[in-house]
Design an enzyme around this catalytic site. Structure first.
Site, PDB file in Angstrom:
ATOM      1  N   TRP A   1     -28.540  27.877  97.864  1.00 39.32           N
ATOM      2  CA  TRP A   1     -27.614  26.867  98.592  1.00 39.32           C
ATOM      3  C   TRP A   1     -28.236  26.459  99.720  1.00 39.32           C
ATOM      4  CZ3 TRP A   1     -26.588  31.923  96.650  1.00 39.32           C
ATOM      5  CH2 TRP A   1     -26.973  32.772  97.296  1.00 39.32           C
ATOM      6  N   ARG A   2     -29.267  26.708 100.046  1.00 41.67           N
ATOM      7  CA  ARG A   2     -29.959  26.104 101.493  1.00 41.67           C
ATOM      8  C   ARG A   2     -30.829  25.052 100.997  1.00 41.67           C
ATOM      9  NH1 ARG A   2     -31.526  32.024 104.500  1.00 41.67           N
ATOM     10  NH2 ARG A   2     -29.218  32.444 105.346  1.00 41.67           N
TER      11      ARG A   2
ATOM     12  N   GLU B   1     -20.216  29.899  99.726  1.00 41.50           N
ATOM     13  CA  GLU B   1     -19.423  30.630 100.612  1.00 41.50           C
ATOM     14  C   GLU B   1     -18.203  31.429  99.990  1.00 41.50           C
ATOM     15  OE1 GLU B   1     -20.403  31.268 103.385  1.00 41.50           O
ATOM     16  OE2 GLU B   1     -21.946  29.825 103.868  1.00 41.50           O
TER      17      GLU B   1
ATOM     18  N   GLN C   1     -17.421  39.050 100.240  1.00 38.06           N
ATOM     19  CA  GLN C   1     -17.688  40.662  99.876  1.00 38.06           C
ATOM     20  C   GLN C   1     -18.606  40.756  98.913  1.00 38.06           C
ATOM     21  OE1 GLN C   1     -16.099  41.355 102.937  1.00 38.06           O
ATOM     22  NE2 GLN C   1     -15.394  43.154 101.545  1.00 38.06           N
TER      23      GLN C   1
ATOM     24  N   GLY D   1     -15.997  39.920  90.344  1.00 40.15           N
ATOM     25  CA  GLY D   1     -14.945  40.522  90.868  1.00 40.15           C
ATOM     26  C   GLY D   1     -14.114  39.408  91.774  1.00 40.15           C
TER      27      GLY D   1
ATOM     28  N   TYR E   1     -13.162  32.423 108.499  1.00 36.36           N
ATOM     29  CA  TYR E   1     -14.835  32.448 108.050  1.00 36.36           C
ATOM     30  C   TYR E   1     -15.392  31.194 107.161  1.00 36.36           C
ATOM     31  CZ  TYR E   1     -19.064  33.130 106.006  1.00 36.36           C
ATOM     32  OH  TYR E   1     -20.341  32.807 105.569  1.00 36.36           O
TER      33      TYR E   1
ATOM     34  N   ASP F   1     -18.397  36.751 110.099  1.00 37.05           N
ATOM     35  CA  ASP F   1     -18.113  37.707 108.917  1.00 37.05           C
ATOM     36  C   ASP F   1     -18.489  39.021 109.531  1.00 37.05           C
ATOM     37  OD1 ASP F   1     -20.792  37.530 109.118  1.00 37.05           O
ATOM     38  OD2 ASP F   1     -21.255  37.172 107.154  1.00 37.05           O
TER      39      ASP F   1
ATOM     40  N   CYS G   1     -36.792  42.855 115.653  1.00 38.48           N
ATOM     41  CA  CYS G   1     -35.848  41.838 115.956  1.00 38.48           C
ATOM     42  C   CYS G   1     -36.067  41.010 117.333  1.00 38.48           C
ATOM     43  CB  CYS G   1     -34.510  42.646 116.546  1.00 38.48           C
ATOM     44  SG  CYS G   1     -33.075  41.668 117.018  1.00 38.48           S
TER      45      CYS G   1
END
Length: 366
Positions: free
Chosen positions: A25-26, A38, A43, A82, A121, A139, A203
């Site tokens: 999706w990018r 999205e 979840q 789900g 979101y 999120d 990071c």
DNA sequence: AAACCGGGGCC
DNA sequence: GGCCCAGGTTT
């Protein structure tokens, strides 16, 4: 804006443009495809979503294709993911877009937020990623990252906390970079600022991370515990066909709303007590009486076939499977069907019953 | 605010 | 076995 904020936004964005994962999706700018991704990602982990996403946009390449598809077809492409209301709501919303917005995903906050299944979101994600609008997309990842970087001790399980995080997140968006910045925030949470063992050494914003400076990065975010799922004891009938139905099993479709809506399953019912559930003879008798009175299906229990378990977020099904034969072949209710091993793929199953039936048919082949 | 709504991967 | 995941809807 404070220098810590500016540093955070700029370094995070720079890191993302360098390190971002190549995800399906990018590779698209189609707002509909971004929307689908999205919803699937709610979840649900990236690795789980990838094959579902590719299959789904392959089968429903445009918003009109999805709007026109049979609901069962849509559910079949969602099987195993789900939270099936996501699929149902997505199709409802897509139909709304076709009817009201000439099949163009709206780019206004109010319109997007009004679509079924699109909450704060997802609205922010669509607006920022598809249209580069400066809206926050907060999120679980984002709340974790912000909790640590700014040392915020609010309980992220509380709805009010997300609202505050949204203001903060919006204030951090660099001019003209909303889509990449929001994805950068989530990417950092997924790859570096992970829940249990954040990799602070890798990071790019660790230098000014307030939790890191305090040595408290592993204590954050604060999150109150969810209530444990409630155990439920259920008895299921595996009814084996004879005669014209030999080699098949009797299954039924669930109601169109609520838990596992409109999916297929073995007939089953909640046992009145753990004692009834625990004694196969007692349980079988009770199950036969219950299915006869509630559904008009008369069965004769033949014995214990096995136990299984299905864990939901809010409850746990302890399922005892009782073998059975139909007393009278004549009539079964409208929402019942006989299915054989070759027909499993024509129905949409919750995982617990798909596995159970698959294993049953395999075992019976020996 | 709390309950309802799946399933899997990871520790 | 507990925790978490690119949450939203309903009550």
């Amino acid at each position: 804006m404070s220098s810590e904020k500016r540093f955070f936004s700029m370094e995070l964005l720079r890191w993302y443009k360098r390190e971002r994962r190549d995800l399906p999706w990018r590779r698209t700018k189609d707002p509909y495809h971004i929307w689908v991704s999205e919803i699937m990602l709610q979840q649900t982990r990236v690795d789980t979503v990838i094959p579902y996403f590719n299959r789904f946009v392959g089968r429903f390449p445009t918003l009109r294709d999805l709007a026109a598809a049979p609901e069962e077809d849509v559910l079949k492409h969602w099987e195993g993911l789900g939270y099936y209301s996501r699929a149902r709501n997505l199709q409802t919303a897509v139909k709304e877009v076709v009817a009201t917005y000439d099949a163009q995903v709206p780019s206004e906050k109010k319109a997007v937020s009004g679509l079924k299944g699109v909450g704060p979101y997802t609205a922010g994600a669509i607006l920022s990623i598809a249209y580069n609008k400066p809206e926050p997309a907060v999120d679980g990842n984002v709340m974790r990252v912000l909790s640590r970087y700014f040392l915020l001790e609010d309980d992220i399980a509380k709805p009010a906390t997300r609202v505050g995080m949204e203001s903060l997140a919006q204030s951090l968006i660099p001019e003209g970079e909303a889509g990449d910045f929001n994805q950068a925030l989530m990417e950092l949470g997924a790859m570096v600022c992970t829940p249990k063992s954040p990799v602070c050494g890798e990071c790019s914003v660790a230098l000014h991370c307030m939790a890191r400076q305090a040595g408290r990065e592993r204590e954050l975010p604060v999150k109150s515990k969810a209530k444990p799922p409630k155990p439920v004891f259920r008895l299921a009938a595996l009814i084996e066909g004879t005669g014209a139905h030999a080699g098949k099993v009797l299954v039924r479709q669930r109601p169109g709303s609520g838990l596992l809506a409109s999916m297929w399953e073995l007939p089953h019912a909640e046992a009145p007590s753990a004692d009834v559930w625990g004694e196969v003879k007692v349980g079988g008798k009770w199950l036969a009486e219950t299915i006869a009175s509630e559904e008009g299906v008369r069965i004769r229990p033949t014995g214990h076939l096995g136990d299984t378990q299905h864990i939901f977020t809010h409850l746990v099904w302890q399922i005892r499977v009782i073998g059975a034969a139909l007393s009278e072949e004549a009539t079964v209710p409208e929402h019942y069907r006989w299915v054989g091993p070759d027909e499993l793929e024509s129905y949409v199953w919750p995982n617990v019953f798909r596995k159970l039936l698959t294993e049953y048919f395999i075992a019976r082949n020996d």
